[in-house]
Design an enzyme around this catalytic site. Structure first.
Site, PDB file in Angstrom:
ATOM      1  N   GLY A  62     -37.176  19.657   9.199  1.00  0.00           N
ATOM      2  CA  GLY A  62     -35.730  19.778   9.390  1.00  0.00           C
ATOM      3  C   GLY A  62     -34.918  19.008   8.370  1.00  0.00           C
ATOM      4  O   GLY A  62     -35.057  19.211   7.165  1.00  0.00           O
TER       5      GLY A  62
ATOM      6  N   LYS B 112     -46.621  24.116   7.462  1.00  0.00           N
ATOM      7  CA  LYS B 112     -45.909  23.007   6.816  1.00  0.00           C
ATOM      8  C   LYS B 112     -46.845  22.187   5.929  1.00  0.00           C
ATOM      9  O   LYS B 112     -46.448  21.726   4.862  1.00  0.00           O
ATOM     10  CB  LYS B 112     -45.253  22.144   7.883  1.00  0.00           C
ATOM     11  CG  LYS B 112     -44.119  22.893   8.611  1.00  0.00           C
ATOM     12  CD  LYS B 112     -43.705  22.180   9.883  1.00  0.00           C
ATOM     13  CE  LYS B 112     -42.588  22.945  10.610  1.00  0.00           C
ATOM     14  NZ  LYS B 112     -42.412  22.450  11.990  1.00  0.00           N
TER      15      LYS B 112
END
Lengths: 428, 428
Positions: free
Chosen positions: A136, A206
């Protein structure tokens, strides 16, 4: 004065928040970029309705088909928040091949299409920004790419999936895995497909982005050994805390093993010493530890999901892209592809929980399998259960993951041992 | 292919490490910058000797007077690691006025000369990089300046002085402040002038840099209310842990109070709840928490001092500067000066330890002073001491710092109260 013209594709939660902030922070963004920012177009299957709900003026074009976006010649920055893989891929490749600038939050796109995107950049001279794709608003990608560009990164360990971390935090408080997942769902934390959170697939995407960025060579997420938290239950969490003084955390890991270009990557639940900074990361927070030769150990911590954090990272990328575009700078060339890293697998200590028939010889059969593969036992616990099945918790001394995996398969093939088991790694 | 030519001024610990890394990481830096990097010159009062010790080839020019550096027309990046204030100031201003690029680790230079440097940039178009000036290799400045450029930062709280944090960690283990300082000295952690660490002056310089960066307007460190850890002793640490469940941490703080441009900054020991991420930061580590409207709370953590971390940050800045220079980009204009922020001072709960004569009426006199200023007491403790002096620990409800300060001065003026006292703020 020239303005920076932005198109936002995808008006879901993050897209809508991005559009809202582009408008409400207009003055502040103008100061930061050095030029006014202008929302030129939005694109969404339900663009007319969503644009109306966002109160967009008529001057903002509304498109429903993202394939029409690259034709907008006066757009400086394309913000890709469509979701999915095919449409984002088509849009990003078209823009990059045409030398345009793309901001995306799509980790899957990056994890799956890294080399394609790099190729498109190299051919067309476009530019791709993707801070929001990992953790984020936590600016770990820019730190790796820019701040640590003069250092030699040797390892990245991260809590990259907020839902799994939220569930583990609740399980530490005594909730069952099912109840913890329900709670996460209720708070809107969980992915629609629970396997992304529970089986570590989201974290593997990720890790792929982090590894590709650190090494310069694409690491396909399908090649990353990935284990999630699905098999963990209250016994594992309690044993970790009470006996081992550790906490379970789902970690994504990239380790660069010396200058020879060997790379190890994995996603696995790890048992982390209680005093370790990652053990203090609770609830849906993300944290990434980066180890570098000169800088030592750095940690980046914050909310990894949610409209606000994702939009913050997207806006940061838009500002950075805008500064670059307006300074008239030629986009830097795409970095050359590094040679594919050779896989390494450092030794690692393991935790293993087994269920077995509680009868003579079973423990001996288990331990002799481990010993046959040369895996040395550090501790072994068999708490009283009273039932027909015994529960056995084993920790090993460091062993090659590959060897441990073979020993495990041999153990699970024993007739007296149940297929249900749990494995974690021990973070040293 | 054009190379990036670098001059390093100051061959102390950080300068020598920077030079060493510029040479040993040459290949890696070339890949990152997209061009070879070349050490063109070094400057140091003992340049010939130090260059020899570093094994520099004859092609590297050796200067002993930094005033001669700006005359080197073929240098792209000037790295200022001279130490002190006058020479760095003269060098940085001369380079910036001439449109050149400067990398520095000098927090004092930035804290004291922010507006002068900004003016020189605005006039000459030069470029200044200073990631290493705050929290070593922890890339918090770039995060504020770039990654969070689209967000609205509302607060920054940081453990910015590693020595003070190291001392507080040792005091938690029972060491006296003097023994803790000796230990820090032995490990080479302490500044030569102990007042920089003990009285919060080093942290105030860093708060000044952070505040100036966040608000866009220079905050002179001499205007920052600054209190260090000099007055704290074992009683405060023990009371904080045992009675309040908190840990003492020296924090630098900047708080932006809404859109009206009000700003509060201070350096003070804070009592931090034990579960707070900053409470987990031990030894000589630094950590900075940034709160932003969209991103929420972010934390950056790592080693704030030492040759390696500082050199890592300097190299990161050199790479960033090099990419900008080699892309032929016009340096971005110096950001316009924002209007000076109006000072704000939010209410804050305080901890106060007093020594007073153990006789009737003294406690009443103390509490009545607080009450006269409208400062409300939350808890009060007077442990048995057995001696002539009583020790009184008070925590207050939130109060204006200014009002609390006046009440404190009135209390310390009481004849029965010793001037020796300790004050901490409570982090909410």
């Amino acid at each position: 004065m020239r303005s920076l013209r932005v198109a936002v594709a995808g008006l879901g939660i993050v897209g809508s928040e991005t559009v809202r902030l582009l408008r409400s922070r207009r003055d502040c963004l103008r100061r930061r970029i050095g030029a006014p920012i202008e929302l030129a177009a939005v694109c969404d299957r339900r663009a007319p309705e969503r644009a109306r709900r966002l109160g967009l003026p008529a001057s903002v074009r509304r498109l429903t088909d993202p394939r029409r976006l690259p034709a907008l010649r006066d757009v400086d920055v394309f913000v890709e928040l469509l979701g999915g893989l095919d449409e984002p891929r088509r849009l990003a490749l078209a823009c990059l091949r045409a030398g345009r600038c793309v901001v995306t939050a799509n980790k899957r796109l990056l994890a799956r299409c890294w080399d394609e995107l790099r190729g498109a950049r190299a051919r067309g001279g476009g530019r791709l920004w993707f801070e929001a794709s990992v953790a984020g608003a936590v600016p770990v990608l820019r730190a790796i790419e820019s701040s640590l560009a003069g250092d030699r990164i040797t390892a990245v360990h991260g809590i990259l999936n907020g839902t799994a971390n939220f569930m583990l935090s609740r399980m530490e408080e005594g909730l069952s895995p099912e109840a913890a997942l329900r709670r996460a769902r209720k708070l809107g934390l969980a992915e629609k497909d629970p396997s992304l959170d529970l089986d570590g697939r989201d974290a593997a995407d990720k890790v792929s982005v982090l590894a590709s960025l650190v090494t310069g060579a694409w690491l396909d997420p399908r090649r990353i050994p990935t284990r999630g938290i699905r098999e963990l239950d209250a016994r594992d969490i309690a044993f970790a805390g009470e006996v081992l003084g550790r906490r379970a955390r789902l970690l994504g890991m990239v380790r660069l093993d010396g200058p020879a270009g060997r790379v190890e990557a994995c996603v696995s639940p790890f048992l982390v010493p209680r005093e370790h900074p990652l053990a203090a990361v609770r609830d849906e927070f993300n944290a990434v530890m980066v180890r570098a030769a000169s800088a030592g150990e750095l940690m980046f911590y914050g909310k990894g999901a949610g409209a606000g954090p994702a939009a913050s990272a997207v806006l940061g990328d838009i500002v950075a892209a805008g500064r670059e575009i307006l300074s008239g700078k030629a986009a830097p060339p795409a970095p050359p592809a590094a040679p594919a890293p050779r896989p390494a697998a450092a030794d690692c200590a393991f935790y293993l929980r087994l269920s077995a028939l509680d009868r003579p010889g079973v423990l001996c059969a288990i331990t002799s399998k481990l010993s046959r593969f040369g895996v040395s036992i550090a501790t072994i616990h068999q708490p009283a259960t009273g039932g027909r099945d015994a529960c056995v918790m084993i920790t090993t001394h460091p062993a090659k993951p590959e060897i441990f995996g073979r020993a495990l398969r041999a153990i699970l093939a024993l007739p007296a041992v149940s297929r249900r088991h749990a494995v974690m790694r021990l973070l040293s």
